[in-house]
Design an enzyme around this catalytic site. Structure first.
Site, PDB file in Angstrom:
ATOM      1  N   GLY A  32       0.775  -0.881  -0.090  1.00 31.10           N
ATOM      2  CA  GLY A  32       0.087   0.023  -0.556  1.00 31.10           C
ATOM      3  C   GLY A  32       1.316   1.288   0.098  1.00 31.10           C
ATOM      4  O   GLY A  32       2.054   1.471  -0.372  1.00 31.10           O
ATOM      5  N   GLU A  53       7.882 -10.528   4.074  1.00 31.68           N
ATOM      6  CA  GLU A  53       7.081 -11.259   3.308  1.00 31.68           C
ATOM      7  C   GLU A  53       6.958 -10.846   1.640  1.00 31.68           C
ATOM      8  O   GLU A  53       7.504 -11.214   1.126  1.00 31.68           O
ATOM      9  CB  GLU A  53       5.989 -11.706   3.511  1.00 31.68           C
ATOM     10  N   LEU A 128      -7.705  -2.190   8.701  1.00 24.51           N
ATOM     11  CA  LEU A 128      -8.673  -1.474   8.567  1.00 24.51           C
ATOM     12  C   LEU A 128      -9.640  -1.503   9.510  1.00 24.51           C
ATOM     13  O   LEU A 128     -10.611  -0.137   9.781  1.00 24.51           O
ATOM     14  CB  LEU A 128      -9.848  -3.079   7.604  1.00 24.51           C
TER      15      LEU A 128
END
Length: 244
Positions: A32, A53, A128
């Site tokens: 992001g 990762e 979120l």
């Protein structure tokens, strides 16, 4: 991958996190806009490492700038370690036949025991929503699975177990153009990172270290990170839940 857009809130979050990244830190970042904003603030650091990762273009930029050397890593010394890469062609060209980078299976890269063997691991992931106890939902939105659970919890635990390590969970204080608070009384989705594992939470309004805080202290600290328009109703909800 398209280049993610960012706003002033993301810039504030990126600067806050970057200020807490020391020389020699070993980085893990999610995907992001956040990695770009944190990495852009790290150009003055020395001897950073990478064990992540997901490898993103902004981390590769730090390698090419000489900021990442991987010299201080105890495992895979001198090597950038990742499982998968997501970016643009320039990054893939950098990776091609490059012996300084190694892609390892996820059961190695995401193993908290492996992660913790490097010192000063800094894990940076998004949320979120975060509830008033510190539990994090990073995968479920509007009644549907939005993304996978991924390696967030693995790196939250691995970073905290690392000597000098820090785990950051970051998000803008609101969503839907300011109509919805990401700091909530109760999660609407599943728990990606349990409240007992969450370490440092960051929004554009600052940061808090949740480790060692009581339930009341957690609720008050997280309300302070919420957008001012939602702080009143969050305080009322915290009282109804007997958190404060």
């Amino acid at each position: 991958m398209p280049i993610p857009k960012s706003g002033p809130e993301d810039t504030a979050i990126g600067k806050t996190i970057a200020e807490m990244v020391p020389d020699g830190a070993c980085l893990q970042m999610g995907v992001g806009a956040l990695p770009d904003l944190v990495c852009s603030q790290l150009r003055g650091r020395k001897d950073l490492g990478i064990h992540t990762e997901a490898l993103c273009p902004e981390l590769v930029d730090l390698i090419e700038a000489g900021v990442v050397t991987n010299r201080r890593k105890r495992l895979n010394t001198g090597k950038t370690v990742f499982t998968f890469a997501m970016g643009q062609k320039a990054m893939y060209d950098f990776l091609n036949d490059n012996p300084s980078v190694e892609s390892h299976p996820v059961d190695y890269v995401n193993d908290p025991f492996v992660i913790a063997q490097n010192a000063n691991v800094v894990s940076i992931n998004a949320a979120l929503e975060i509830d008033l106890t510190g539990a994090v939902n990073a995968e479920h939105m509007l009644g549907h699975q939005y993304s996978a659970a991924g390696g967030q919890l693995d790196f939250v635990r691995g970073a905290y177990a690392s000597r000098g390590g820090k785990s950051f969970i970051a998000c803008q204080s609101t969503a839907a153009r300011g109509k919805v608070s990401r700091i909530v009384a109760r999660l609407e989705g599943p728990v990606t990172t349990p409240r007992t594992d969450t370490h440092i939470v960051v929004t554009e309004f600052g940061w808090t270290d949740l480790k060692g805080k009581s339930s009341a202290e957690r609720a008050k600290a997280l309300i302070a990170l919420a957008h001012p328009e939602f702080q009143g109703e969050l305080t009322a909800a915290a009282r109804e839940l007997h958190l404060i």
